[in-house]
Motif scaffolding. Structure first.
Motif, PDB file in Angstrom:
ATOM      1  N   GLY A 274       9.233 -11.518 -13.674  1.00 26.02           N
ATOM      2  CA  GLY A 274       8.047 -11.076 -14.394  1.00 26.02           C
ATOM      3  C   GLY A 274       6.909 -10.717 -13.457  1.00 26.02           C
ATOM      4  N   LEU A 275       6.744 -11.496 -12.400  1.00 29.99           N
ATOM      5  CA  LEU A 275       5.699 -11.194 -11.419  1.00 29.99           C
ATOM      6  C   LEU A 275       6.026  -9.945 -10.609  1.00 29.99           C
ATOM      7  CD1 LEU A 275       4.765 -14.764 -10.215  1.00 29.99           C
ATOM      8  CD2 LEU A 275       3.284 -13.154 -11.414  1.00 29.99           C
ATOM      9  N   LEU A 276       7.301  -9.721 -10.336  1.00 32.37           N
ATOM     10  CA  LEU A 276       7.679  -8.474  -9.660  1.00 32.37           C
ATOM     11  C   LEU A 276       7.290  -7.276 -10.518  1.00 32.37           C
ATOM     12  CD1 LEU A 276      11.232  -9.270  -8.201  1.00 32.37           C
ATOM     13  CD2 LEU A 276       9.085  -9.049  -6.930  1.00 32.37           C
ATOM     14  N   ALA A 277       7.561  -7.377 -11.816  1.00 34.19           N
ATOM     15  CA  ALA A 277       7.194  -6.291 -12.729  1.00 34.19           C
ATOM     16  C   ALA A 277       5.680  -6.111 -12.772  1.00 34.19           C
ATOM     17  CB  ALA A 277       7.739  -6.584 -14.125  1.00 34.19           C
ATOM     18  N   GLU A 278       4.940  -7.211 -12.774  1.00 32.90           N
ATOM     19  CA  GLU A 278       3.487  -7.122 -12.793  1.00 32.90           C
ATOM     20  C   GLU A 278       2.956  -6.501 -11.501  1.00 32.90           C
ATOM     21  OE1 GLU A 278      -0.349  -9.659 -14.201  1.00 32.90           O
ATOM     22  OE2 GLU A 278       1.664 -10.458 -14.456  1.00 32.90           O
ATOM     23  N   ALA A 279       3.557  -6.839 -10.374  1.00 29.56           N
ATOM     24  CA  ALA A 279       3.142  -6.228  -9.100  1.00 29.56           C
ATOM     25  C   ALA A 279       3.393  -4.722  -9.129  1.00 29.56           C
ATOM     26  CB  ALA A 279       3.883  -6.886  -7.939  1.00 29.56           C
ATOM     27  N   CYS A 280       4.517  -4.318  -9.708  1.00 27.20           N
ATOM     28  CA  CYS A 280       4.798  -2.883  -9.842  1.00 27.20           C
ATOM     29  C   CYS A 280       3.733  -2.205 -10.699  1.00 27.20           C
ATOM     30  CB  CYS A 280       6.178  -2.658 -10.457  1.00 27.20           C
ATOM     31  SG  CYS A 280       7.547  -3.062  -9.366  1.00 27.20           S
ATOM     32  N   LEU A 281       3.345  -2.845 -11.780  1.00 17.23           N
ATOM     33  CA  LEU A 281       2.319  -2.305 -12.670  1.00 17.23           C
ATOM     34  C   LEU A 281       0.997  -2.145 -11.930  1.00 17.23           C
ATOM     35  CD1 LEU A 281       1.415  -1.605 -15.621  1.00 17.23           C
ATOM     36  CD2 LEU A 281       0.778  -4.002 -15.804  1.00 17.23           C
ATOM     37  N   VAL A 282       0.607  -3.174 -11.189  1.00 14.61           N
ATOM     38  CA  VAL A 282      -0.669  -3.137 -10.457  1.00 14.61           C
ATOM     39  C   VAL A 282      -0.659  -2.022  -9.414  1.00 14.61           C
ATOM     40  CG1 VAL A 282      -2.151  -4.414  -8.866  1.00 14.61           C
ATOM     41  CG2 VAL A 282      -1.160  -5.573 -10.836  1.00 14.61           C
ATOM     42  N   LEU A 283       0.472  -1.851  -8.743  1.00 15.05           N
ATOM     43  CA  LEU A 283       0.549  -0.847  -7.673  1.00 15.05           C
ATOM     44  C   LEU A 283       0.910   0.552  -8.182  1.00 15.05           C
ATOM     45  CD1 LEU A 283       2.315  -2.957  -4.904  1.00 15.05           C
ATOM     46  CD2 LEU A 283      -0.077  -2.230  -4.993  1.00 15.05           C
TER      47      LEU A 283
ATOM     48  N   GLU B  15      12.075  -5.497  -4.970  1.00 12.32           N
ATOM     49  CA  GLU B  15      11.454  -6.109  -3.791  1.00 12.32           C
ATOM     50  C   GLU B  15      11.316  -5.094  -2.664  1.00 12.32           C
ATOM     51  OE1 GLU B  15      12.949 -10.740  -4.241  1.00 12.32           O
ATOM     52  OE2 GLU B  15      14.233  -9.300  -3.222  1.00 12.32           O
ATOM     53  N   ALA B  16      12.330  -4.263  -2.470  1.00  9.51           N
ATOM     54  CA  ALA B  16      12.268  -3.240  -1.423  1.00  9.51           C
ATOM     55  C   ALA B  16      11.180  -2.216  -1.724  1.00  9.51           C
ATOM     56  CB  ALA B  16      13.627  -2.553  -1.280  1.00  9.51           C
ATOM     57  N   GLY B  17      11.063  -1.817  -2.986  1.00 11.83           N
ATOM     58  CA  GLY B  17      10.015  -0.866  -3.365  1.00 11.83           C
ATOM     59  C   GLY B  17       8.623  -1.428  -3.147  1.00 11.83           C
ATOM     60  N   LEU B  18       8.444  -2.689  -3.494  1.00 10.23           N
ATOM     61  CA  LEU B  18       7.139  -3.321  -3.283  1.00 10.23           C
ATOM     62  C   LEU B  18       6.823  -3.473  -1.800  1.00 10.23           C
ATOM     63  CD1 LEU B  18       7.290  -6.042  -6.073  1.00 10.23           C
ATOM     64  CD2 LEU B  18       5.763  -4.058  -6.001  1.00 10.23           C
ATOM     65  N   THR B  19       7.828  -3.822  -1.027  1.00  8.74           N
ATOM     66  CA  THR B  19       7.633  -3.940   0.420  1.00  8.74           C
ATOM     67  C   THR B  19       7.298  -2.581   1.022  1.00  8.74           C
ATOM     68  OG1 THR B  19       9.130  -5.817   0.510  1.00  8.74           O
ATOM     69  CG2 THR B  19       8.713  -4.681   2.580  1.00  8.74           C
ATOM     70  N   ALA B  20       7.982  -1.528   0.561  1.00  3.62           N
ATOM     71  CA  ALA B  20       7.701  -0.173   1.043  1.00  3.62           C
ATOM     72  C   ALA B  20       6.279   0.252   0.682  1.00  3.62           C
ATOM     73  CB  ALA B  20       8.709   0.819   0.474  1.00  3.62           C
ATOM     74  N   ALA B  21       5.760  -0.282  -0.441  1.00  5.25           N
ATOM     75  CA  ALA B  21       4.379   0.050  -0.857  1.00  5.25           C
ATOM     76  C   ALA B  21       3.356  -0.785  -0.090  1.00  5.25           C
ATOM     77  CB  ALA B  21       4.234  -0.182  -2.364  1.00  5.25           C
ATOM     78  N   GLY B  22       3.824  -1.681   0.796  1.00  6.23           N
ATOM     79  CA  GLY B  22       2.918  -2.449   1.636  1.00  6.23           C
ATOM     80  C   GLY B  22       2.629  -3.858   1.164  1.00  6.23           C
ATOM     81  N   LEU B  23       3.329  -4.302   0.125  1.00  2.00           N
ATOM     82  CA  LEU B  23       3.089  -5.658  -0.390  1.00  2.00           C
ATOM     83  C   LEU B  23       3.908  -6.665   0.396  1.00  2.00           C
ATOM     84  CD1 LEU B  23       1.464  -6.917  -2.715  1.00  2.00           C
ATOM     85  CD2 LEU B  23       3.567  -6.916  -4.032  1.00  2.00           C
ATOM     86  N   ARG B  24       3.277  -7.754   0.782  1.00  2.00           N
ATOM     87  CA  ARG B  24       3.965  -8.839   1.507  1.00  2.00           C
ATOM     88  C   ARG B  24       3.670 -10.140   0.784  1.00  2.00           C
ATOM     89  NH1 ARG B  24       5.598  -4.782   3.336  1.00  2.00           N
ATOM     90  NH2 ARG B  24       5.566  -4.029   5.451  1.00  2.00           N
TER      91      ARG B  24
END
Length: 115
Positions: free
Chosen positions: A77-86, A105-114
């Protein structure tokens, strides 16, 4: 033009007074659709660490499966929320399978999220 502004303000006050007399009230602004990204990151980190601990703990731990499942659902759920925010494409509804989770996780990391 000053007279028009004064009349406009008078009209606005009259409308507000009428609405109040009729029992209308102002609604508070809606809450944001998502929590701040910093909070999402902190919670992702905490859940990631918790899942790591659960995966290596003694299998005799009471309700370990239920605890791990709950942590994974919250994490997804938090991964989905991070995608929404970004502004990224949101994954499907939780639970995510291993491949989908890894892709997100790879998409979020590629967007600069750690986390």
């Amino acid at each position: 033009m000053g007279d028009d502004a004064g009349r406009g303000e008078s009209l606005r006050r009259a409308v507000v007074a009428l609405a109040g007399a009729l029992g209308a009230r102002r609604l508070p602004p809606p809450p944001p659709r998502h929590q701040p990204l910093e909070r999402v990151v902190v919670r992702l980190h905490a859940l990631d660490a918790e899942m790591g601990r659960l995966c290596v703990c003694d299998t005799r731990t009471p309700a370990i499966y239920a605890r791990l499942l709950a942590a994974r659902l919250a994490y997804d759920g938090l991964l989905a929320e991070a995608c929404l925010v970004l502004g990224l494409d949101e994954p499907g509804p939780p639970p995510l399978d291993g491949v989908a989770r890894l892709e997100v996780e790879a998409g979020l990391t590629a967007a600069g999220l750690r986390w």
